[in-house]
Design a protein around this motif. Structure first.
Motif, PDB file in Angstrom:
ATOM      1  N   TRP A 394      20.286 -31.205 -31.534  1.00 37.83           N
ATOM      2  CA  TRP A 394      19.349 -32.305 -31.860  1.00 37.83           C
ATOM      3  C   TRP A 394      19.941 -31.987 -34.051  1.00 37.83           C
ATOM      4  O   TRP A 394      20.302 -32.576 -34.860  1.00 37.83           O
ATOM      5  CB  TRP A 394      18.403 -32.278 -32.582  1.00 37.83           C
ATOM      6  CG  TRP A 394      17.098 -30.784 -33.411  1.00 37.83           C
ATOM      7  CD1 TRP A 394      16.941 -30.422 -32.491  1.00 37.83           C
ATOM      8  CD2 TRP A 394      17.164 -31.418 -33.839  1.00 37.83           C
ATOM      9  NE1 TRP A 394      16.365 -29.534 -33.677  1.00 37.83           N
ATOM     10  CE2 TRP A 394      16.281 -30.308 -34.445  1.00 37.83           C
ATOM     11  CE3 TRP A 394      16.965 -32.228 -35.226  1.00 37.83           C
ATOM     12  CZ2 TRP A 394      15.476 -30.100 -35.852  1.00 37.83           C
ATOM     13  CZ3 TRP A 394      16.135 -31.516 -36.026  1.00 37.83           C
ATOM     14  CH2 TRP A 394      15.337 -31.188 -37.142  1.00 37.83           C
ATOM     15  N   LYS A 395      20.468 -30.915 -34.133  1.00 36.83           N
ATOM     16  CA  LYS A 395      20.689 -30.987 -36.050  1.00 36.83           C
ATOM     17  C   LYS A 395      22.030 -31.256 -36.875  1.00 36.83           C
ATOM     18  O   LYS A 395      22.617 -31.633 -37.893  1.00 36.83           O
ATOM     19  CB  LYS A 395      20.267 -29.376 -36.131  1.00 36.83           C
ATOM     20  CG  LYS A 395      19.012 -28.693 -36.703  1.00 36.83           C
ATOM     21  CD  LYS A 395      18.971 -27.768 -37.312  1.00 36.83           C
ATOM     22  CE  LYS A 395      17.804 -26.845 -36.701  1.00 36.83           C
ATOM     23  NZ  LYS A 395      17.864 -25.838 -37.300  1.00 36.83           N
ATOM     24  N   ARG A 396      23.227 -31.212 -35.026  1.00 36.68           N
ATOM     25  CA  ARG A 396      24.244 -31.653 -35.400  1.00 36.68           C
ATOM     26  C   ARG A 396      24.069 -32.760 -35.812  1.00 36.68           C
ATOM     27  O   ARG A 396      25.415 -33.178 -36.097  1.00 36.68           O
ATOM     28  CB  ARG A 396      24.982 -30.259 -34.665  1.00 36.68           C
ATOM     29  CG  ARG A 396      26.296 -30.852 -34.983  1.00 36.68           C
ATOM     30  CD  ARG A 396      27.283 -30.535 -36.177  1.00 36.68           C
ATOM     31  NE  ARG A 396      28.517 -31.016 -36.732  1.00 36.68           N
ATOM     32  CZ  ARG A 396      28.870 -32.010 -37.635  1.00 36.68           C
ATOM     33  NH1 ARG A 396      28.045 -32.853 -37.881  1.00 36.68           N
ATOM     34  NH2 ARG A 396      29.739 -32.623 -37.075  1.00 36.68           N
ATOM     35  N   HIS A 397      23.883 -33.590 -34.442  1.00 35.61           N
ATOM     36  CA  HIS A 397      23.943 -34.515 -34.309  1.00 35.61           C
ATOM     37  C   HIS A 397      22.513 -35.909 -35.509  1.00 35.61           C
ATOM     38  O   HIS A 397      23.921 -36.541 -35.454  1.00 35.61           O
ATOM     39  CB  HIS A 397      23.090 -35.491 -32.876  1.00 35.61           C
ATOM     40  CG  HIS A 397      22.956 -36.854 -32.250  1.00 35.61           C
ATOM     41  ND1 HIS A 397      22.208 -37.604 -33.468  1.00 35.61           N
ATOM     42  CD2 HIS A 397      24.071 -37.433 -31.464  1.00 35.61           C
ATOM     43  CE1 HIS A 397      22.636 -38.357 -32.766  1.00 35.61           C
ATOM     44  NE2 HIS A 397      23.464 -39.007 -32.085  1.00 35.61           N
ATOM     45  N   ALA A 398      22.107 -34.717 -36.120  1.00 36.30           N
ATOM     46  CA  ALA A 398      21.223 -36.064 -37.125  1.00 36.30           C
ATOM     47  C   ALA A 398      22.236 -35.865 -38.963  1.00 36.30           C
ATOM     48  O   ALA A 398      21.981 -36.631 -39.384  1.00 36.30           O
ATOM     49  CB  ALA A 398      19.891 -34.875 -37.724  1.00 36.30           C
ATOM     50  N   ILE A 399      22.995 -35.307 -38.495  1.00 35.24           N
ATOM     51  CA  ILE A 399      23.822 -35.128 -39.761  1.00 35.24           C
ATOM     52  C   ILE A 399      24.336 -36.327 -39.540  1.00 35.24           C
ATOM     53  O   ILE A 399      25.208 -36.606 -40.987  1.00 35.24           O
ATOM     54  CB  ILE A 399      25.117 -33.991 -39.861  1.00 35.24           C
ATOM     55  CG1 ILE A 399      24.084 -32.647 -40.267  1.00 35.24           C
ATOM     56  CG2 ILE A 399      25.358 -34.069 -40.392  1.00 35.24           C
ATOM     57  CD1 ILE A 399      25.053 -31.035 -40.364  1.00 35.24           C
ATOM     58  N   THR A 400      24.851 -36.458 -38.608  1.00 34.97           N
ATOM     59  CA  THR A 400      25.333 -37.977 -38.374  1.00 34.97           C
ATOM     60  C   THR A 400      24.660 -39.416 -37.951  1.00 34.97           C
ATOM     61  O   THR A 400      25.173 -40.322 -38.496  1.00 34.97           O
ATOM     62  CB  THR A 400      26.940 -37.984 -37.510  1.00 34.97           C
ATOM     63  OG1 THR A 400      28.043 -36.660 -37.878  1.00 34.97           O
ATOM     64  CG2 THR A 400      27.871 -39.495 -37.209  1.00 34.97           C
ATOM     65  N   GLY A 401      24.072 -39.063 -36.690  1.00 33.25           N
ATOM     66  CA  GLY A 401      23.433 -39.608 -36.547  1.00 33.25           C
ATOM     67  C   GLY A 401      22.105 -40.742 -37.273  1.00 33.25           C
ATOM     68  O   GLY A 401      22.468 -42.348 -37.603  1.00 33.25           O
ATOM     69  N   ILE A 402      21.274 -39.721 -38.544  1.00 30.09           N
ATOM     70  CA  ILE A 402      20.559 -40.454 -40.014  1.00 30.09           C
ATOM     71  C   ILE A 402      21.459 -41.153 -39.807  1.00 30.09           C
ATOM     72  O   ILE A 402      21.028 -42.889 -40.378  1.00 30.09           O
ATOM     73  CB  ILE A 402      19.866 -39.740 -40.105  1.00 30.09           C
ATOM     74  CG1 ILE A 402      18.941 -38.587 -38.677  1.00 30.09           C
ATOM     75  CG2 ILE A 402      19.459 -40.242 -40.837  1.00 30.09           C
ATOM     76  CD1 ILE A 402      18.657 -38.185 -39.240  1.00 30.09           C
ATOM     77  N   PRO A 403      22.519 -40.978 -40.899  1.00 26.47           N
ATOM     78  CA  PRO A 403      22.739 -41.905 -42.050  1.00 26.47           C
ATOM     79  C   PRO A 403      23.642 -42.904 -41.375  1.00 26.47           C
ATOM     80  O   PRO A 403      23.490 -44.095 -42.074  1.00 26.47           O
ATOM     81  CB  PRO A 403      24.354 -40.684 -42.550  1.00 26.47           C
ATOM     82  CG  PRO A 403      23.827 -39.831 -42.000  1.00 26.47           C
ATOM     83  CD  PRO A 403      22.581 -39.363 -41.082  1.00 26.47           C
ATOM     84  N   VAL A 404      24.417 -42.759 -40.271  1.00 25.52           N
ATOM     85  CA  VAL A 404      25.090 -43.845 -39.963  1.00 25.52           C
ATOM     86  C   VAL A 404      24.020 -44.440 -39.484  1.00 25.52           C
ATOM     87  O   VAL A 404      24.126 -46.167 -39.076  1.00 25.52           O
ATOM     88  CB  VAL A 404      25.404 -43.744 -38.359  1.00 25.52           C
ATOM     89  CG1 VAL A 404      25.873 -44.897 -37.754  1.00 25.52           C
ATOM     90  CG2 VAL A 404      27.315 -42.234 -39.147  1.00 25.52           C
ATOM     91  N   THR A 405      23.225 -44.418 -38.820  1.00 23.41           N
ATOM     92  CA  THR A 405      22.062 -45.415 -38.468  1.00 23.41           C
ATOM     93  C   THR A 405      21.323 -46.503 -39.108  1.00 23.41           C
ATOM     94  O   THR A 405      21.135 -47.698 -39.705  1.00 23.41           O
ATOM     95  CB  THR A 405      20.856 -45.050 -37.713  1.00 23.41           C
ATOM     96  OG1 THR A 405      21.444 -44.013 -36.691  1.00 23.41           O
ATOM     97  CG2 THR A 405      19.711 -46.364 -37.047  1.00 23.41           C
ATOM     98  N   LEU A 406      21.088 -45.410 -40.594  1.00 22.53           N
ATOM     99  CA  LEU A 406      20.463 -46.272 -41.643  1.00 22.53           C
ATOM    100  C   LEU A 406      21.424 -47.180 -42.602  1.00 22.53           C
ATOM    101  O   LEU A 406      21.506 -48.616 -42.902  1.00 22.53           O
ATOM    102  CB  LEU A 406      20.097 -45.128 -42.581  1.00 22.53           C
ATOM    103  CG  LEU A 406      19.376 -44.608 -42.658  1.00 22.53           C
ATOM    104  CD1 LEU A 406      18.574 -42.709 -43.347  1.00 22.53           C
ATOM    105  CD2 LEU A 406      17.711 -45.508 -42.437  1.00 22.53           C
ATOM    106  N   MET A 407      22.744 -46.386 -42.742  1.00 21.96           N
ATOM    107  CA  MET A 407      23.777 -47.519 -42.722  1.00 21.96           C
ATOM    108  C   MET A 407      24.190 -48.930 -42.191  1.00 21.96           C
ATOM    109  O   MET A 407      24.496 -50.054 -42.686  1.00 21.96           O
ATOM    110  CB  MET A 407      25.591 -46.928 -42.818  1.00 21.96           C
ATOM    111  CG  MET A 407      24.936 -46.144 -44.664  1.00 21.96           C
ATOM    112  SD  MET A 407      26.654 -44.533 -44.309  1.00 21.96           S
ATOM    113  CE  MET A 407      26.919 -44.183 -42.946  1.00 21.96           C
ATOM    114  N   THR A 408      24.270 -48.568 -41.182  1.00 24.73           N
ATOM    115  CA  THR A 408      24.260 -49.454 -40.070  1.00 24.73           C
ATOM    116  C   THR A 408      23.053 -50.961 -40.337  1.00 24.73           C
ATOM    117  O   THR A 408      23.329 -51.903 -39.857  1.00 24.73           O
ATOM    118  CB  THR A 408      24.415 -49.364 -38.621  1.00 24.73           C
ATOM    119  OG1 THR A 408      23.504 -48.451 -38.195  1.00 24.73           O
ATOM    120  CG2 THR A 408      26.272 -48.684 -38.573  1.00 24.73           C
ATOM    121  N   LEU A 409      22.010 -50.229 -39.770  1.00 26.89           N
ATOM    122  CA  LEU A 409      20.957 -51.350 -39.651  1.00 26.89           C
ATOM    123  C   LEU A 409      20.763 -51.854 -41.691  1.00 26.89           C
ATOM    124  O   LEU A 409      20.337 -52.928 -40.993  1.00 26.89           O
ATOM    125  CB  LEU A 409      19.629 -50.510 -39.781  1.00 26.89           C
ATOM    126  CG  LEU A 409      19.397 -49.660 -38.125  1.00 26.89           C
ATOM    127  CD1 LEU A 409      18.177 -48.893 -38.448  1.00 26.89           C
ATOM    128  CD2 LEU A 409      18.604 -50.798 -37.337  1.00 26.89           C
TER     129      LEU A 409
END
Length: 420
Positions: A394-409
């Protein structure tokens, strides 16, 4: 207007209890100490509310949005046809053979995954492409983690482009009667920008670097569970899919009926047995949908949901407004998953402008990238990667998932404001 909770019967509170347990199961992925997944929880919840409320089976059946179930089933058949034809694996291998740099290969795979997910199921795309991408990266000596995380995120983002890209979009389009072409015109720009942002983050941002994963186990080197490429079966599936897209874009024919006819055409085969095709249909997902339809209907009849929404309205919070809808969509999608989230929010959007439906579809889909557990597509990629000796935590995914989600939203928010 205060919520008059004391005016409700014991039956209403029994239904509310079942409703709460069901959505706890959606959050946990099952119920503690019981061998139940989300589909089993939804089915037992439907049985419980039917018994508690004395709900006639006919009324329970009418609570199910049949056009959504039919459309979902039909496209599962189309996706099964493409998978049995070896299409997904063949496309992925063809891209991998191209003489591209790391960033070029990443861009090509993100584009392919996003485009395929807009037409076929994002989960099926991830299921078919993940093992091929993992082996491709390890054989080329490049870190597979950005590519695999990019595959999951791209499949989620790309599936938001159409009303057939994922189950929640099918439901939104069916219930709110959104025009297919109109939705694509509004959703495609933020989706394309989202895919570009994902590529930029993985190619040049912090998402590009990670420790070298374990090498591919020798036993897995030659394993390929995907069917070999069959040009005829692939062409047959592509022809039906293309015909359906033309019908959806340029006619007002009922989407569920057209898709069902397309599925019927594909089942007429002298080479692919219908049991093989039907075996790839995600029956548990269909059961999940039907169970939640019944549970949500029973909960709506208690009046508590309507009273809560009215109370929020008196405080100036309206779910049809972009801000509250975005927050509710993101929070609920990561608490109970995006399909149950959409089912909870949709009854309070009926009769609202199409903009609210577009916002709900985009937000609940893109929010799936926030956490590893936020999307079934993410979990599919993580599970299949683990079989290849690659751990996506989950940590490795979060490095991409969180910023990409915030940017796309943020892109969706700006785009919808501009469109309004």
């Amino acid at each position: 207007m205060p919520i008059t909770v004391l005016n409700h019967s014991a039956t209403d509170w029994g239904v509310v209890t079942v409703f709460a347990i069901v959505y706890l199961g959606m959050f946990l992925g099952g119920l503690p100490r019981l061998k139940l997944d989300r589909s089993g929880v939804a089915l037992l919840g439907a049985i419980a509310v039917i018994a508690l409320a004395g709900l006639p089976v006919e009324d329970a059946a009418r609570a199910i949005d049949l056009p959504t179930i039919v459309l979902l089933f039909a496209f599962m058949v189309v996706s099964a046809q493409m998978r049995l034809g070896g299409f997904y694996g063949a496309v992925t291998r063809r891209v991998g053979e191209m003489p591209l740099s790391r960033s070029g290969l990443l861009a090509a795979l993100i584009l392919v995954a996003g485009a395929l997910s807009a037409v076929f199921s994002n989960d099926i795309v991830c299921l078919a492409m993940t093992p091929v991408v993992a082996r491709l990266c390890l054989r080329r000596g490049i870190d597979p983690l950005p590519f695999l995380i990019g595959l999951a995120c791209a499949a989620n983002i790309g599936s938001a482009a159409t009303l057939i890209g994922n189950p929640q979009n099918m439901l939104i389009g069916s219930v709110l009667q959104l025009p297919f072409a109109g939705y694509v015109r509004q959703a495609l720009p933020p989706v394309l920008i989202g895919l570009l942002l994902l590529w930029g983050w993985l190619a040049f941002g912090p998402g590009r670097g990670s420790p070298r994963p374990a090498p591919l186990p020798p036993a897995a080197e030659g394993v390929d569970k995907e069917p070999p490429f069959d040009a005829w079966q692939t062409a047959k599936g592509l022809l039906v899919a293309a015909a359906l897209l033309v019908i959806f874009l340029f006619t007002d024919w009922p989407r569920d009926v057209a898709a069902l006819v397309g599925a019927g055409v594909l089942l007429l085969s002298r080479r692919l047995h219908s049991s093989h095709v039907m075996g790839l249909v995600d029956w548990p997902l269909l059961i999940l949908f039907m169970g939640l339809f019944v549970v949500n209907h029973a909960f709506e009849t208690t009046g508590l949901a309507g009273q809560a929404v009215n109370l929020l309205g008196t405080q100036g919070v309206h779910l049809t407004d972009p801000g509250p809808l975005l927050v509710a969509g993101v929070v609920l999608s990561n608490l109970v998953s995006n399909v149950p989230a959409v089912m909870l929010l949709l009854p309070h959007l009926s009769g609202s402008a199409g903009q609210a439906g577009v916002m709900l579809a985009l937000v609940t889909t893109l929010a799936g990238n926030l956490l590893l557990v936020g999307s079934i597509a993410n979990l599919i990629v993580a599970d299949l990667a683990r079989q290849q000796g690659i751990e996506i935590d989950w940590k490795r995914h979060a490095i991409t998932g969180i910023p990409v989600t915030l940017m796309t939203l943020a892109v969706v928010w700006a785009w919808m404001h501009w469109m309004a």
